[in-house]
Design a protein around this motif. Sequence first.
Motif, PDB file in Angstrom:
ATOM      1  N   VAL A 282      16.324 -22.629 -46.269  1.00 48.29           N
ATOM      2  CA  VAL A 282      15.033 -23.023 -46.828  1.00 48.29           C
ATOM      3  C   VAL A 282      14.152 -23.633 -45.741  1.00 48.29           C
ATOM      4  CG1 VAL A 282      13.886 -24.568 -48.448  1.00 48.29           C
ATOM      5  CG2 VAL A 282      15.945 -23.340 -49.153  1.00 48.29           C
ATOM      6  N   THR A 283      14.745 -24.493 -44.924  1.00 53.88           N
ATOM      7  CA  THR A 283      13.989 -25.133 -43.837  1.00 53.88           C
ATOM      8  C   THR A 283      13.428 -24.095 -42.882  1.00 53.88           C
ATOM      9  OG1 THR A 283      15.349 -27.119 -43.984  1.00 53.88           O
ATOM     10  CG2 THR A 283      14.128 -26.780 -41.939  1.00 53.88           C
ATOM     11  N   ARG A 284      14.257 -23.118 -42.505  1.00 55.84           N
ATOM     12  CA  ARG A 284      13.800 -22.072 -41.599  1.00 55.84           C
ATOM     13  C   ARG A 284      12.694 -21.246 -42.242  1.00 55.84           C
ATOM     14  NH1 ARG A 284      13.227 -21.403 -36.552  1.00 55.84           N
ATOM     15  NH2 ARG A 284      15.290 -22.346 -36.288  1.00 55.84           N
TER      16      ARG A 284
ATOM     17  N   GLY B 102      18.907 -14.404 -40.455  1.00 61.29           N
ATOM     18  CA  GLY B 102      20.067 -15.008 -39.809  1.00 61.29           C
ATOM     19  C   GLY B 102      20.400 -16.397 -40.316  1.00 61.29           C
ATOM     20  N   TRP B 103      19.450 -17.060 -40.955  1.00 62.50           N
ATOM     21  CA  TRP B 103      19.677 -18.410 -41.469  1.00 62.50           C
ATOM     22  C   TRP B 103      19.988 -18.431 -42.958  1.00 62.50           C
ATOM     23  CZ3 TRP B 103      19.743 -23.169 -38.963  1.00 62.50           C
ATOM     24  CH2 TRP B 103      19.441 -23.132 -37.606  1.00 62.50           C
ATOM     25  N   GLN B 104      20.059 -17.260 -43.577  1.00 64.60           N
ATOM     26  CA  GLN B 104      20.240 -17.208 -45.028  1.00 64.60           C
ATOM     27  C   GLN B 104      21.689 -16.961 -45.414  1.00 64.60           C
ATOM     28  OE1 GLN B 104      17.505 -17.924 -46.877  1.00 64.60           O
ATOM     29  NE2 GLN B 104      16.510 -18.068 -44.860  1.00 64.60           N
ATOM     30  N   PRO B 105      22.092 -17.414 -46.608  1.00 60.75           N
ATOM     31  CA  PRO B 105      23.359 -16.952 -47.174  1.00 60.75           C
ATOM     32  C   PRO B 105      23.239 -15.478 -47.533  1.00 60.75           C
ATOM     33  CG  PRO B 105      22.150 -18.275 -48.775  1.00 60.75           C
ATOM     34  CD  PRO B 105      21.403 -18.376 -47.476  1.00 60.75           C
ATOM     35  N   ALA B 106      24.318 -14.884 -48.007  1.00 62.52           N
ATOM     36  CA  ALA B 106      24.371 -13.425 -48.180  1.00 62.52           C
ATOM     37  C   ALA B 106      23.253 -12.893 -49.063  1.00 62.52           C
ATOM     38  CB  ALA B 106      25.729 -13.029 -48.749  1.00 62.52           C
ATOM     39  N   ASP B 107      22.974 -13.560 -50.198  1.00 63.08           N
ATOM     40  CA  ASP B 107      21.949 -13.015 -51.090  1.00 63.08           C
ATOM     41  C   ASP B 107      20.569 -13.069 -50.457  1.00 63.08           C
ATOM     42  OD1 ASP B 107      21.857 -15.768 -51.203  1.00 63.08           O
ATOM     43  OD2 ASP B 107      21.680 -15.894 -53.391  1.00 63.08           O
ATOM     44  N   GLY B 108      20.313 -14.104 -49.659  1.00 58.77           N
ATOM     45  CA  GLY B 108      19.034 -14.183 -48.957  1.00 58.77           C
ATOM     46  C   GLY B 108      18.897 -13.118 -47.892  1.00 58.77           C
TER      47      GLY B 108
ATOM     48  N   ARG C 269      13.314 -24.272 -54.314  1.00 54.95           N
ATOM     49  CA  ARG C 269      14.078 -25.274 -53.572  1.00 54.95           C
ATOM     50  C   ARG C 269      15.246 -24.606 -52.841  1.00 54.95           C
ATOM     51  NH1 ARG C 269      14.623 -30.924 -56.554  1.00 54.95           N
ATOM     52  NH2 ARG C 269      15.438 -31.289 -54.471  1.00 54.95           N
ATOM     53  N   PHE C 270      16.217 -24.065 -53.589  1.00 55.94           N
ATOM     54  CA  PHE C 270      17.356 -23.422 -52.949  1.00 55.94           C
ATOM     55  C   PHE C 270      17.493 -21.992 -53.465  1.00 55.94           C
ATOM     56  CE2 PHE C 270      18.397 -27.998 -52.996  1.00 55.94           C
ATOM     57  CZ  PHE C 270      18.390 -28.205 -51.631  1.00 55.94           C
TER      58      PHE C 270
ATOM     59  N   ALA D   8      13.122 -17.503 -48.856  1.00 56.94           N
ATOM     60  CA  ALA D   8      13.182 -16.428 -47.866  1.00 56.94           C
ATOM     61  C   ALA D   8      12.285 -15.264 -48.274  1.00 56.94           C
ATOM     62  CB  ALA D   8      14.621 -15.947 -47.691  1.00 56.94           C
ATOM     63  N   VAL D   9      12.295 -14.929 -49.562  1.00 54.09           N
ATOM     64  CA  VAL D   9      11.430 -13.859 -50.061  1.00 54.09           C
ATOM     65  C   VAL D   9       9.968 -14.239 -49.877  1.00 54.09           C
ATOM     66  CG1 VAL D   9      10.722 -12.580 -52.131  1.00 54.09           C
ATOM     67  CG2 VAL D   9      13.151 -13.009 -51.693  1.00 54.09           C
TER      68      VAL D   9
END
Length: 314
Positions: A4-6, A71-77, A269-270, A275-276
């Motif tokens: 989220v920060t990225r 690169g900063w996201q979990p798999a779904d992101g 938030r999370f 990312a989208v």
Amino acid sequence: MAGVTRARALRTRCLGAEGIGRVASARELDDALRYLAATPYRHDVTAGSTPAEAQRAVSATLLWHLRILAGWQPADGTDAVRALAAGFEISNTEHRLSALTAGPEPPGGQRVHPAPYRLGALTTAWTRVAATRSPAELRTALAASAWGDPGGEAPAAIATGMRVSAALRLAAAAPDARRWAAARLALLLGREVFVVGRRIPDVSAHRAARLLGPRAVAAGSYPEFRQALPATARWVLEDVGDAADLWRAEARWWETVEGDGRELLRRARFGPRPAVGAAALLSADAWRTRGALELAARGGGPEDRAGEVLHGPG
């Protein structure tokens, strides 16, 4: 939290309305390129570039930012960003197919094909597609991947098949982008069928029906097509009563993606939503910047009207 920060930090990589206006109002392309050399697009933009080279450099910078974001996201992101970046792999594939189907080299020199976009973790099937040696092999490589069989080996079939597949993949990977995907697909079919007059392969028609419905896909006229679209796609053709005016719907689509992206990034938030949202804002900014470069190459326009000019058919 890091993802989220990225995503929120990448908002600073957008040129924004003021910067895009500066580019669009430049009287010469080199003036616009010098300005871009001090912006987030500086990495790939070089002085002396042609308009097409400069626009491709802007796209390459967008891709780099999307790779960082993914690169900063979990798999779904990551899956959502990959789906949003599908156009880069489509472009690579189209250029590969062009190289495979080109005739003899012209006298006095070789054809120059642009270097493929570097997809990194956003790759779906490009590694296999890049190694193909014929259109038939290329189609087979796509059919064995998440892209699916495009329904033919001709450039039009490949291009349409991949874009239809991209819309379905986006709707599945990013539910918040489902109406973007449906509307984009409606624009694609509207142009192909009612402007170009080209029938799309059956396999692509069946896939498109999953987002647009069988009535819309089977429509025999543009008014019938427009009326049969589901609400998730019909909004983009509001007040566009003639297929020849679909360029207006394209501008509306980008405006909506940009607005929705800003809201996703602000409220979420999370999860994959930030990312989208970030990918949408970055993509819209790059689209406007490419348009501004085209305007600069034609002699520029008034800075206070640059945003308005960029929404025209040029």
